[in-house]
Design a protein around this motif. Sequence first.
Motif, mmCIF file in Angstrom:
data_model
loop_
_atom_site.group_PDB
_atom_site.id
_atom_site.type_symbol
_atom_site.label_atom_id
_atom_site.label_comp_id
_atom_site.label_asym_id
_atom_site.label_seq_id
_atom_site.Cartn_x
_atom_site.Cartn_y
_atom_site.Cartn_z
ATOM 1 N N UNK A 1 0.994 -1.617 -0.335
ATOM 2 C CA UNK A 1 0.113 -0.223 -0.171
ATOM 3 C C UNK A 1 0.754 1.005 -0.002
ATOM 4 N N UNK A 2 2.230 1.222 0.600
ATOM 5 C CA UNK A 2 2.272 2.634 0.858
ATOM 6 C C UNK A 2 4.052 2.691 -0.213
ATOM 7 N N UNK A 3 3.611 1.109 -0.449
ATOM 8 C CA UNK A 3 5.234 0.998 -1.398
ATOM 9 C C UNK A 3 7.041 1.012 -0.533
ATOM 10 N N UNK A 4 6.585 0.656 1.022
ATOM 11 C CA UNK A 4 8.419 1.306 1.995
ATOM 12 C C UNK A 4 9.118 -0.594 2.097
ATOM 13 N N UNK A 5 9.995 -0.406 0.888
ATOM 14 C CA UNK A 5 10.720 -1.400 0.734
ATOM 15 C C UNK A 5 11.121 -2.567 2.495
ATOM 16 N N UNK A 6 11.271 -3.539 2.482
ATOM 17 C CA UNK A 6 10.897 -4.826 3.320
ATOM 18 C C UNK A 6 11.909 -3.911 4.348
ATOM 19 N N UNK A 7 13.124 -3.904 4.009
ATOM 20 C CA UNK A 7 14.338 -3.510 4.183
ATOM 21 C C UNK A 7 14.168 -2.088 4.732
ATOM 22 N N UNK A 8 13.238 -1.177 4.871
ATOM 23 C CA UNK A 8 13.219 0.581 5.651
ATOM 24 C C UNK A 8 12.238 0.542 5.996
ATOM 25 N N UNK A 9 11.965 -0.618 6.884
ATOM 26 C CA UNK A 9 10.276 -0.448 7.426
ATOM 27 C C UNK A 9 10.556 -0.149 8.571
ATOM 28 N N UNK A 10 11.112 -0.754 9.820
ATOM 29 C CA UNK A 10 11.947 -0.720 11.081
ATOM 30 C C UNK A 10 12.323 0.883 11.180
ATOM 31 N N UNK A 11 13.685 1.157 10.462
ATOM 32 C CA UNK A 11 14.014 2.266 10.608
ATOM 33 C C UNK A 11 12.325 3.611 10.448
ATOM 34 N N UNK A 12 11.956 3.415 9.597
ATOM 35 C CA UNK A 12 10.591 4.060 9.094
ATOM 36 C C UNK A 12 9.994 4.631 10.725
ATOM 37 N N UNK A 13 8.889 3.422 10.843
ATOM 38 C CA UNK A 13 8.232 3.172 11.895
ATOM 39 C C UNK A 13 8.255 3.698 13.176
ATOM 40 N N UNK A 14 9.874 3.347 13.779
ATOM 41 C CA UNK A 14 10.371 3.963 14.566
ATOM 42 C C UNK A 14 10.762 5.604 14.961
ATOM 43 N N UNK A 15 10.575 6.024 13.128
ATOM 44 C CA UNK A 15 11.095 7.417 13.149
ATOM 45 C C UNK A 15 9.609 8.189 13.234
ATOM 46 N N UNK A 16 8.490 7.522 13.230
ATOM 47 C CA UNK A 16 7.172 7.894 13.135
ATOM 48 C C UNK A 16 6.943 7.838 14.461
ATOM 49 N N UNK A 17 6.981 6.500 14.785
ATOM 50 C CA UNK A 17 6.297 6.206 16.184
ATOM 51 C C UNK A 17 7.073 7.514 17.208
ATOM 52 N N UNK A 18 8.338 8.380 17.325
ATOM 53 C CA UNK A 18 8.718 9.242 17.937
ATOM 54 C C UNK A 18 8.159 10.257 17.933
ATOM 55 N N UNK A 19 7.580 10.516 16.277
ATOM 56 C CA UNK A 19 7.377 11.602 16.694
ATOM 57 C C UNK A 19 5.679 11.951 16.346
ATOM 58 N N UNK A 20 5.212 10.991 16.625
ATOM 59 C CA UNK A 20 3.724 10.434 17.462
ATOM 60 C C UNK A 20 3.818 10.857 19.119
#
Length: 290
Positions: A46-65
């Motif tokens: 859905x978001x076209x985020x490659x698997x290897x980038x997902x962990x860093x992505x969700x951690x950054x987003x979680x901290x912004x939230x």
Amino acid sequence: MAAEKSGTKYSEPEYAKAQDRAKVPYYHVNIEHRLVPETQELLEKYSHIPREQQSEHVHIIRDRAWDIRAYPCIGLGSWLTPQLCRLPVYSQILKRVKEDGALLADMGTFFGHDLRRLVYDGAPSDNLYGVDIVNHFDVGYDLFRDRDTFKGHFIEADFLSTTSPELNALKGKVDIIVISQVLHQWLYEDQVKAATVLSSFTKPGSWIVGNQIGNPVAQDVSLKQMATSVFRQNPESFAKTFEEVGAATGTKWETQAWLRTFEEMGWDAKDGAWMEPDVRIIEFVAKRIS
Ligand SMILES: C[S@@+](CC[C@H](N)C(=O)[O-])C[C@H]1O[C@@H](n2cnc3c(N)ncnc32)[C@H](O)[C@@H]1O
């Protein structure tokens, strides 16, 4: 419980305001294990985020939230484990939105993650509303990278308030209300009041569905880490809640509710260790009969 965002009182608990992440038991530095296969697939397809980038992505987003609000479910990453689509009535919800044009409003939508799941499963995003007292929506667009494609409607409002024209426009019109991990922030009387407000958005045939922290024994619980007291629902008290809603509003409701362990929700058992013994999740469906 306050009803107006602009007043001195607030409809959110104190603990949701800024918290030092190092000092609370519900901020886990590493939430990688929360990236379950369904969420990996959503982020990839859905978001076209490659698997290897997902962990860093969700951690950054979680901290912004977390910097916006410090809820346990944000710190623990519970939002990464799908909840709505695991409800036994999810296929019926999806069918109503996809095929019957039902309007669905997610109250306390946070990122709008359940709405994205519905869209991924084929629901037209135009029928979807996400309501939250604070704007987590921009971070949500960044989480899902769908600012240009997601056509759902976000409303920044206290759902208890009567001052938002966009929210008021939904009164009596919503077919399915989702309310997950929200009502449990209050004691029983305030949960009844909030459920009564939710009922004002419904019409006969509407459903109110979701989950919250519960316990086999319905009771008030004092949460020292959060300096607050809340009411834990069980299926019987949940049925009583909607009997009271019905009596106050002249409506009739049929409820189903069931308790799950944290493991059954796909969460970690230790995530609830700081709460009371036997803590569970209560999932529920309240159907408006008349
Ligand atoms: C613990 S999070 C749950 C998020 C999501 N529903 C889930 O289950 O993952 C609670 C959300 O409800 C929102 N919220 C709390 N009180 C609210 C209110 N009175 N009106 C609207 N949103 C509210 C918070 O800002 C937060 O995003």
